[in-house]
Design an enzyme around this catalytic site. Sequence first.
Site, PDB file in Angstrom:
ATOM      1  N   HIS A 482       1.077  -1.516  -0.309  1.00  0.00           N
ATOM      2  CA  HIS A 482       0.465   0.163  -0.136  1.00  0.00           C
ATOM      3  C   HIS A 482       0.904   0.895   0.103  1.00  0.00           C
ATOM      4  O   HIS A 482       0.819   1.854  -1.185  1.00  0.00           O
ATOM      5  CB  HIS A 482      -1.192   0.113   0.937  1.00  0.00           C
ATOM      6  CG  HIS A 482      -1.665   1.277   1.553  1.00  0.00           C
ATOM      7  ND1 HIS A 482      -3.382   0.789   1.186  1.00  0.00           N
ATOM      8  CD2 HIS A 482      -1.508   2.184   1.944  1.00  0.00           C
ATOM      9  CE1 HIS A 482      -3.728   2.430   0.943  1.00  0.00           C
ATOM     10  NE2 HIS A 482      -2.683   2.751   1.625  1.00  0.00           N
ATOM     11  N   GLU A 483       1.801   1.064   0.568  1.00  0.00           N
ATOM     12  CA  GLU A 483       2.543   2.518   0.578  1.00  0.00           C
ATOM     13  C   GLU A 483       3.573   2.593  -0.142  1.00  0.00           C
ATOM     14  O   GLU A 483       3.518   3.993  -0.578  1.00  0.00           O
ATOM     15  CB  GLU A 483       3.818   2.521   2.175  1.00  0.00           C
ATOM     16  CG  GLU A 483       2.673   2.329   3.420  1.00  0.00           C
ATOM     17  CD  GLU A 483       1.802   3.697   3.652  1.00  0.00           C
ATOM     18  OE1 GLU A 483       1.729   4.036   3.390  1.00  0.00           O
ATOM     19  OE2 GLU A 483       0.361   3.676   4.391  1.00  0.00           O
ATOM     20  N   HIS A 486       1.852   4.397  -2.844  1.00  0.00           N
ATOM     21  CA  HIS A 486       2.128   5.953  -2.998  1.00  0.00           C
ATOM     22  C   HIS A 486       3.245   6.415  -3.322  1.00  0.00           C
ATOM     23  O   HIS A 486       3.556   7.641  -3.714  1.00  0.00           O
ATOM     24  CB  HIS A 486       1.982   6.170  -1.283  1.00  0.00           C
ATOM     25  CG  HIS A 486       0.283   6.254  -0.617  1.00  0.00           C
ATOM     26  ND1 HIS A 486      -0.900   6.507  -1.408  1.00  0.00           N
ATOM     27  CD2 HIS A 486      -0.179   6.013  -0.064  1.00  0.00           C
ATOM     28  CE1 HIS A 486      -1.983   6.771  -0.555  1.00  0.00           C
ATOM     29  NE2 HIS A 486      -1.971   6.109   0.174  1.00  0.00           N
ATOM     30  N   HIS A 489       3.801   6.999  -7.079  1.00  0.00           N
ATOM     31  CA  HIS A 489       2.893   7.436  -7.282  1.00  0.00           C
ATOM     32  C   HIS A 489       3.547   8.641  -7.563  1.00  0.00           C
ATOM     33  O   HIS A 489       4.053  10.596  -8.173  1.00  0.00           O
ATOM     34  CB  HIS A 489       1.714   7.574  -6.724  1.00  0.00           C
ATOM     35  CG  HIS A 489       1.063   8.475  -7.033  1.00  0.00           C
ATOM     36  ND1 HIS A 489      -1.502   8.836  -6.568  1.00  0.00           N
ATOM     37  CD2 HIS A 489       0.406   9.366  -8.539  1.00  0.00           C
ATOM     38  CE1 HIS A 489      -1.378   9.932  -7.909  1.00  0.00           C
ATOM     39  NE2 HIS A 489      -1.148   9.762  -9.021  1.00  0.00           N
TER      40      HIS A 489
END
Length: 696
Positions: A482-483, A486, A489
């Site tokens: 998940h991290e 980010h 991105h």
Amino acid sequence: MDKTSTTIQKRQSQQVDGLNPLLNFSGLTAFDQIRPEDITPAIDTLLTEARDVVARITAGAAAATWDTVVESLNEATDRLVRSWGAVSHMNAVVDTPGLRKQYNANLPKLTAFWTELSQNESLYEKFKALASAADFADWPAVRRRVVENELRDFRLGGAELTAENKERFKEVRERESQVSTRFAENVLDATNAFALYVEDATALAGVPQDALQMLSEAAHAEGKRGYKISLQYPSYSAIVDYAHDRALRQQLYRAYSTKASEFGKPDWNNGPLLVELLKLRRQHAHLLSYRSFAEVSLVAKMAESPAEVLDFLRDLARRAKPYAERDMRELRAFAAQHLAIADLQPWDVSYASEKLREQRYSYSEQELKQYFTEERVLAGLFKVIETLFAVAIREEAAPVWHPDVRFYRIADLQGNLVGQFYLDLYARDHKQGGAWQDDARSRRARRTGLATPVSFLTCNFSRPGGGKPGTLKHDEVLTLFHEFGHGLHHMLTRVDEPSVAGIQGVEWDAVELPSQFMENFAWEWEVLQLLTGHVETGTKLPRALFEKMLAAKNFQSGMFTVRQLEFSLFDMLLHSGAGQADEAQVLALLADVRREVSVLVPPEYNRFPHAFSHIFAGGYAAGYYSYKWAEVLSADAYSAFEENQDGNVLNAAIGRRFLDEVLAVGGSRPAMQSFVAFRGRKPTIDALLKHNGMVS
């Protein structure tokens, strides 16, 4: 000039020459050299520089151009943002009294600067002149997006207010910032202050051996015998998930659910702070002529109104609650029949759920955890990223703030630097809980060359102990993916304008798209073969255990979904104006929400809002719904990989398309346009329901 002033001036002059690590921008930040006494001189110097540049931009009547306005403003703020970002990050991960004092002393200065910048009428006029230029429609779309966002932010920053209201707005913003910071500090201090020492291992029956080792080492580090239990999440979850002693689970649950409330040290009680913050946010909204802070929050999001968000959440609740009720009926029946727990309570849920999982699927999380060694997980994750997005990840040396921290570079296949990241995996004292990604440096095209992005990736996993490799729960593997979503991105953007590069400029309720999207890969057989190697034998995850794990994928997904909807509805209703008058009303609103969507109501003493840092100390005020909103986008986006004809989810061609249409464009265009460009249509909720097993 007095002696003190002369000394300060000399100190600042030396720092400009590079002696202060917060004023050295020639390479990576020298985190190992930063001291609390460096902060104020550096920030004062950078604020003065920034104000001087803003004054030059707004002086005179020369025609506004991209270079004279936008580029010059970037120059004015870039160094300040980077330096303060380093200070803020250290305050979150290596909090000390000296650092906290300096952080709090400088925070009002930064808040004041950003507020006065957003209210600068002359600067606002310069941006309006850019937007009204005859050739503006012919500008590159990225530059038009930057100007349009700036105009929106000027309005939200109070640029159109009267002089009197501007001053009041500035006061409100400064106090909001101070209260939010104090809220987070109280949660951290209350977490650090709790300790329960247990000498007899029999009192911890059921707790896995590696967790016992962690608790033993924590006690030994303080010169004590036995085991130390804290409220840091790895320690807390070891007890509530596994300890047979129900009274111990209840004791830990009560401590965890009442931290930073009136049940603890008065100085750490967040009750008055959250009420004050709600009042400030209401004033903030009214000064800008909005009815509620929720309306202000949604201006820069995909959702158009609080009513639209509430309709979305309640529609999802209507679909999910029957599954949650089924999950709870099954858990109650199992607990009564197999665990002699006739009255299932919140401190029993994790424990009973783990036992039910073991019985139903014939495996335990502890058994599964042995296959996810930290090094193998990282290597597998990097392989997934390299395969999908045509990059190479390598570890390299860099100055860091703690020995735990590692540093990596990402390069394209030609060896060109794309981005870099710090990885800080373990929980420790003086480090805020949770997991997050933050920007250390944004991508930016400068006159002197391209500045590549740098990311902070932070988790709070259990530190390896006993000389054995670290192992992760599968939930922790999902957190890591998940991290990194980010982080990708932020780091894989190809946009050169920092205000819309990577995550910047992306609608807040779309920010979770890449992060939730990446989680899906950690459920795939071919990916798990890359991620796993048994801690003792090195063997990969067996197919039979994978099938059990997959069968359990949506175990209690109904309960999990309504839990997230509880947080989201509470947040949106609270910031829409409900239950803001006092602490009792806040708690009453939460109780109403729980009656609407929850399937297990906590005890009256539960003070969840007092540690709800996402909305009271983070960026999720009137935005917590973003997790579910973006989950619709991410589930639908991932379906493109599932529908791939060759059955290979690590499809490089689809990965490149996701990179090109979502990650690389960042905030340079509306998120819905990016989604449609990748998927070929607008998203539907069907994929989310399917991924969560909530379909007939």
